[in-house]
Write a protein that holds these residues in place. Structure first.
Motif, short mmCIF file in Angstrom:
data_model
loop_
_atom_site.label_atom_id
_atom_site.label_comp_id
_atom_site.label_asym_id
_atom_site.label_seq_id
_atom_site.Cartn_x
_atom_site.Cartn_y
_atom_site.Cartn_z
N GLN A 319 0.99 -1.23 -0.02
CA GLN A 319 -0.14 0.17 -0.07
C GLN A 319 0.91 1.14 -0.04
N ALA A 320 1.93 1.06 1.01
CA ALA A 320 2.84 2.30 0.85
C ALA A 320 3.63 2.55 -0.49
N ILE A 321 4.00 1.48 -1.01
CA ILE A 321 4.72 1.84 -2.30
C ILE A 321 3.79 2.41 -3.42
N ILE A 322 2.64 1.83 -3.48
CA ILE A 322 1.60 2.10 -4.60
C ILE A 322 1.04 3.68 -4.35
N ASN A 323 0.93 3.84 -2.98
CA ASN A 323 0.56 5.18 -2.40
C ASN A 323 1.79 6.25 -2.99
N LEU A 324 2.98 5.95 -2.51
CA LEU A 324 3.93 6.78 -2.70
C LEU A 324 4.18 7.23 -4.20
N LEU A 325 4.27 6.01 -4.95
CA LEU A 325 4.56 6.03 -6.41
C LEU A 325 3.50 6.76 -7.09
N MET A 326 2.22 6.63 -6.59
CA MET A 326 1.05 7.34 -7.17
C MET A 326 1.17 8.94 -6.92
N VAL A 327 1.67 9.18 -5.79
CA VAL A 327 1.79 10.63 -5.65
C VAL A 327 2.76 11.38 -6.11
N MET A 328 3.89 10.63 -6.39
CA MET A 328 4.97 11.01 -7.30
C MET A 328 4.85 11.19 -8.75
N GLY A 329 3.51 10.57 -9.40
CA GLY A 329 3.62 10.35 -10.56
C GLY A 329 3.95 9.12 -11.26
N PHE A 330 4.21 8.06 -10.55
CA PHE A 330 4.91 7.00 -11.14
C PHE A 330 3.78 5.90 -11.35
N LEU A 331 2.48 6.31 -10.89
CA LEU A 331 1.43 5.03 -11.12
C LEU A 331 0.13 5.94 -11.18
N PRO A 332 -0.72 5.43 -11.66
CA PRO A 332 -2.13 5.91 -11.94
C PRO A 332 -2.69 6.17 -10.63
N VAL A 333 -3.65 7.19 -10.56
CA VAL A 333 -4.50 7.26 -9.33
C VAL A 333 -5.37 6.31 -8.97
N VAL A 334 -5.16 5.24 -7.93
CA VAL A 334 -6.03 3.92 -7.78
C VAL A 334 -6.74 4.16 -6.51
N GLY A 335 -6.43 4.95 -5.76
CA GLY A 335 -7.00 5.18 -4.33
C GLY A 335 -6.53 4.11 -3.41
N ILE A 336 -5.50 4.16 -3.16
CA ILE A 336 -4.97 3.35 -2.11
C ILE A 336 -4.37 4.34 -1.03
N PRO A 337 -4.60 4.37 0.14
CA PRO A 337 -4.13 5.08 1.13
C PRO A 337 -2.66 4.82 1.46
N LEU A 338 -1.91 5.84 2.12
CA LEU A 338 -0.61 5.44 2.84
C LEU A 338 -1.01 5.13 4.21
N PRO A 339 -0.86 3.80 4.41
CA PRO A 339 -1.42 3.00 5.84
C PRO A 339 -0.63 4.00 6.96
#
Lengths: 371, 631
Positions: A319-339
């Protein structure tokens, strides 16, 4: 069962507790800024999250009273309760923006897909623990785990919540790879997965979900909608420079350029206000917790503890990785929180219960079980 | 499902072998975690350190909106520092569409309040569709007080409607000097491209004609700017910092307010031009072209209807007649013929020709305006009474090319070089010119026409005034100028304009004196043609002129009043005073006014009277600020 002897208290995982408290403090400080609106002190969101933290830490203590191995006993009844909750959310859940994710409990809107993540970890850990023969799992052995994951996956995808559904997949894959598999099984799993992606794209994804992924691949094409979120988040993070704009001084957050700034994009607010230095400090503490949690695997006295600890770590980690990569523009916005950092009671409680279990496993590492 | 008891009884302890295996696995998991940490930190470094300043700039662009503050244009002052043109606040109605929950309703309400058709308002909205949502749309300019108060009082019912205050030109004297002042308007595409390196933007005001255009750089000032912090919805949060606008420089004209007003008053209902010049410097004291244009009509763009009316007006208000009007000089040209005759030795002060009312030449008779004839005329009488026959004789003796030579030396036939737009050069024909342009040889008979200022000759009122000044001051042809100085907002003189001599007529003092005497006679002698310009206390010298529009033969028998307006002669009068020590030259042309003595000389007289009345403090009513002429 309720025996807490001196030995156990001595083995209490203070380090984990302090590190998690540190993350909680940063999360609350950041949440205050993210929801800050002028001079009003203590927004409802902030107070609710504070309450959830207190509740979550109480859970951590309560969890220590029980042996984690009780979960082996309660595994399936708990799983059934979660399924019931997910169905309830689908049937009568409040529809916010066309999604049915919540069950309104009056004081609290429960999002059952959050505890479902932990439930999946527990279920898989129990199953693999029981079935482990040391010779590696065959595809046949995996039918039950696939079923356990698949039910949750479908129910959550129906909500629809693609991000969380994919989290189930990530947990399943991580935990299954961690236990011993036959090579043929690995080959078959990957082959099926590769075939499933295009089919899933075509038949299971809702148009807005497809669009999110498409805009991620080509963000400039749609700067006003989905791409806008990623762009604004990148601007927020980037404009923090070395030491940030200062607490409560982030413009991207306070002027509402950042979407979902107290939930999914909480880290953007942190990065904007505290800069590279503040972000590094946060990441250091955060990944310390993850690595410390992974270390529990080696400390555990039995294989159930190993699998459970690993599952919880992978749950937080992905969750952390997906969230961090998302806010930094490496992943699409998928709605995963940063635990533990994003606002949201269900996610926070689930994560803290997970942390409580990790601490429980470490505490009981030397305990000799009496028959 | 396993029975629960089993769970506690069969603990699968981890043996050393398994622990080893586990260690290997957690190690590779640690590697995976470290890999992702590295990716995240690298990404963070890239965003915050490597590209940080770029994102910081983007964040600032996000939140900071720049709003221009229009600088007030410089004032225009008369020679004595009276303000002619200044600025006043004007109130525009603008609309931010996104602030209105019900746009259609707002447009409906505004249509009633502003008394504008819904279609007109919608057109303005449509024109601004490409603009960002937060940019206000201009719906109506310069609303009156009543509307302003109404909108202010009802602004809760009109969400999104705002009032914008902009400086707007205030014409204190109405159409005073309208051709000189010019007007401003919204910058157009072409002007934007021409000035793309300057600080202009669409929607800015720019000088379109006259001084507003010629001195745009001086008048415009520097626009100011405010930086507004806005949120993601475009709502203004707070003002950050900014730059005050710097008003434009003031223009101080050489034009004397009183003289100009007097000239415009004298020309009311007439078409034509009045030029008054300081003979000893070339400063233009009055520069009137009648009829004036209504400057207010041009502010914010002239309507097609008004434009058509201006185009079709028989009095040609759009022509700036002092420098764009080209007319045959008529008898004012006799100054040139006299100077040529004297300089070439064809005549002297004693030369006498006999005027019998006409003169035979070739196979036709060339008439004098006085059909009974002047009898024996000398130069003095010839100028005073404007005898045509005398000048036929002089013209014949010197020839067309000598006439042209002296005309050129007196500034005719080419532009004076005054710093103003669209000046015409006029035309002074020579025998060569006719051969080149018309392809025909010069006819001697044409020289006779030229000698009395008819035929191909064309001059502008300014040229005649410049010539008159040179005659008055003893032969110095000053370049006429309209701007005295440019003054910055602190009152410091940025630029001072000084007189320049274009041509100096050398060794002609005696000849010029003789001609001046003749012109004194024209106004003061018993039979002088310009008697109507005579003043009580000051000796005026002048020359009348009547420029034929069509050969009057046709209308010989017709009473002047019955000739169609456009066929009537132009009336000239050019003068200077005081004759003994000239200070001011005044030239008047009245289009289709008939005779110079009756139509033009009285106008010159009014201007001269005003000049001397002011100078000697004689009883003239002071012009009050804001008083339009003729009211």
């Amino acid at each position: 069962m309720f025996r807490i002897d001196r030995q156990l208290i001595k083995n209490f995982d203070w380090i984990m507790l302090v590190a998690v408290l540190l993350i909680a403090a940063m999360g609350l400080v950041n949440l205050y800024s993210a929801t800050y609106a002028g001079k009003t002190v203590g927004t409802t969101v902030f107070i609710r999250q504070l309450f959830f933290f207190i509740a979550g830490f109480s859970f951590i203590i309560i969890i220590h009273l029980f042996d984690y191995r009780l979960l082996l006993k309660w595994n399936y009844p708990l799983y059934a309760i979660i399924i019931g909750l997910l169905l309830a959310a689908l049937l009568m859940g409040g529809s916010i923006a066309g999604t049915q994710r919540w069950i309104n409990l009056g004081f609290f809107r429960l999002q059952p897909s959050e505890p479902a993540k932990l439930m999946l970890v527990i279920s898989l850990a129990s199953y693999y623990y029981r079935r482990d023969t040391g010779r590696g799992f065959t595809l046949h052995d995996l039918l039950v785990p696939i079923g356990l994951t698949g039910v949750l996956f479908v129910l959550v995808l129906k909500q629809p919540d693609l991000g969380t559904a994919l989290m189930f997949g990530a947990i399943f894959v991580s935990m299954t790879l961690f236990v011993k598999l036959k090579w043929s099984t690995i080959g078959i799993i990957f082959g099926t997965g590769a075939a499933a992606i295009p089919i899933g794209w075509k038949f299971f994804l809702k148009p807005y979900q497809r669009q999110r992924i498409e805009t991620f691949l080509n963000p400039e094409s749609d700067p006003t909608n989905s791409g806008y979120h990623i762009m604004q988040s990148k601007i927020a993070v980037g404009s923090g420079l070395k030491f940030g704009k200062g607490y409560l001084k982030g413009t991207q957050g306070h002027l509402h350029f950042l979407p979902e700034r107290h939930t999914d994009f909480a880290f953007s607010v942190w990065a904007e206000e505290w800069g590279f230095a503040g972000s590094l400090f946060f990441l250091a503490v955060y990944f310390f917790v993850i690595l410390w949690g992974l270390n529990v695997c080696l400390a555990s006295r039995d294989k159930f503890g190993v699998l459970l600890a690993f599952g919880i770590v992978s749950l937080i980690f992905w969750q952390a990785i997906i969230n961090l990569l998302m806010v930094m523009g490496f992943l699409p916005v998928v709605g995963i929180p940063l635990p533990m950092f994003s606002y949201g009671g269900s996610s926070l409680m689930t994560t803290l219960i997970g942390i409580g279990l990790l601490m429980n496993i470490r505490m009981r590492r030397h305990q000799v079980t009496k028959n | 499902m396993n029975p629960p008891k089993q769970v506690f009884t069969k603990i699968k302890k981890i043996d050393a072998d398994e622990l080893n295996q586990l260690k290997k696995r957690t190690d590779s998991v640690t590697l995976v975690i470290i890999f992702f940490i590295a990716v995240i930190i690298a990404r963070l470094w890239f965003l915050q350190i490597h590209n940080g300043s770029k994102y910081r700039e983007k964040a600032d662009n996000n939140r900071v909106r720049m709003l221009d503050i229009v600088a007030p244009r410089g004032n225009i002052l008369d020679s004595e520092g009276h303000t002619i043109i200044t600025n006043r606040p004007s109130f525009n109605i603008v609309w931010v569409k996104e602030d209105s929950p019900d746009p259609d309703e707002i447009i409906k309400k505004l249509s009633l309040i502003l008394n504008e058709e819904i279609a007109v308002l919608l057109k303005r909205v449509r024109e601004s569709l490409d603009n960002p949502r937060h940019i206000p749309i201009l719906l109506k300019e310069d609303i009156d007080w009543k509307t302003l108060v109404y909108i202010e009082n009802n602004h809760y019912d009109l969400p999104g409607v705002r009032i914008e205050v902009l400086p707007r030109r205030n014409y204190l004297f109405g159409d005073f000097g309208s051709h000189l002042i010019g007007y401003t308007g919204e910058i157009n595409q072409k002007e934007l491209e021409e000035r793309k390196w300057e600080n202009y933007q669409g929607g800015n005001q720019i000088g379109k004609r006259g001084f507003e255009k010629l001195y745009e750089e001086e008048l415009r000032g520097d626009k100011g700017v405010v930086y507004m912090e806005v949120d993601a919805h475009g709502f203004e949060q707070r003002q950050l910092k900014g730059k005050e606008p710097l008003p434009g420089n003031d223009l101080q004209l050489t034009i004397d307010l009183d003289l100009q007003l007097e000239a415009e008053k004298a020309m009311i209902d007439k078409a034509g031009a009045v030029v008054a010049m300081d003979v000893n410097s070339g400063r233009i004291l009055a520069f009137a072209s009648a009829p004036p244009v209504r400057l207010e009509d041009f502010v914010g763009g002239i309507s097609t209807k008004n434009w058509q009316a201006l185009l079709n007006d028989i009095k040609r208000p759009l022509v700036h007649k002092t420098i764009q009007g080209q007319y045959p000089p008529g008898s004012t040209y006799k100054i040139v013929t006299a100077l040529a005759g004297l300089s070439k030795g064809a005549i002297n002060s004693n030369t006498v020709f006999y005027c019998a009312g006409s003169m035979p030449f070739g196979n036709r008779r060339y008439g004098c305006w006085k059909k009974g004839g002047h009898g024996a005329v000398s130069l003095h009488r010839a100028l005073a009474e404007s005898c045509d026959v005398y000048f036929y004789q002089v013209g014949l003796k010197v020839g067309v090319d000598s006439l042209a030579e002296y005309a050129n030396r007196l500034g005719l036939g080419h532009k004076t070089g005054i710093e103003f737009e669209y000046e015409k050069s006029g035309l002074i024909p020579t025998s060569n010119w006719k051969k080149l342009v018309k392809g025909e040889p010069w006819q001697e008979g044409e020289t006779l026409s030229i000698a009395i200022g008819q035929g191909f000759n064309l001059v502008t009122p300014l040229q005649i005034c410049q010539m008159t000044s040179a005659l008055a001051n003893g032969g110095l042809l000053y370049k006429p100028f309209l701007i005295e100085k440019i003054i910055d907002p602190e009152g410091q003189v940025v630029k001072q304009f000084l007189p320049t001599v274009d041509v100096e007529l050398v060794g002609m003092d005696n000849y010029l004196a003789l001609i001046r005497e003749g012109l004194v006679g024209a106004v003061n002698d018993k039979r002088g043609t310009g008697k109507t310009a005579r003043l009580k206390d000051v000796t005026v010298a002048g020359k009348t002129g009547t420029a034929q529009v069509v050969a009057m033969e046709k209308f010989k028998e017709v009473d002047e009043e019955d000739v169609a307006y456009k066929h009537r002669d132009h009336a000239w009068f050019t003068s200077f005073a005081p004759a003994e020590n000239p200070e001011i030259a005044v030239t008047v042309l009245v289009e289709h006014g008939g005779h110079g003595g009756s139509a033009a000389a009285p106008v010159a007289k009014m201007v001269l009277e005003k000049y001397f009345a002011k100078k000697y403090g004689l009883g003239t009513e002071e012009v009050k600020e804001g008083q339009a002429p003729g009211q």
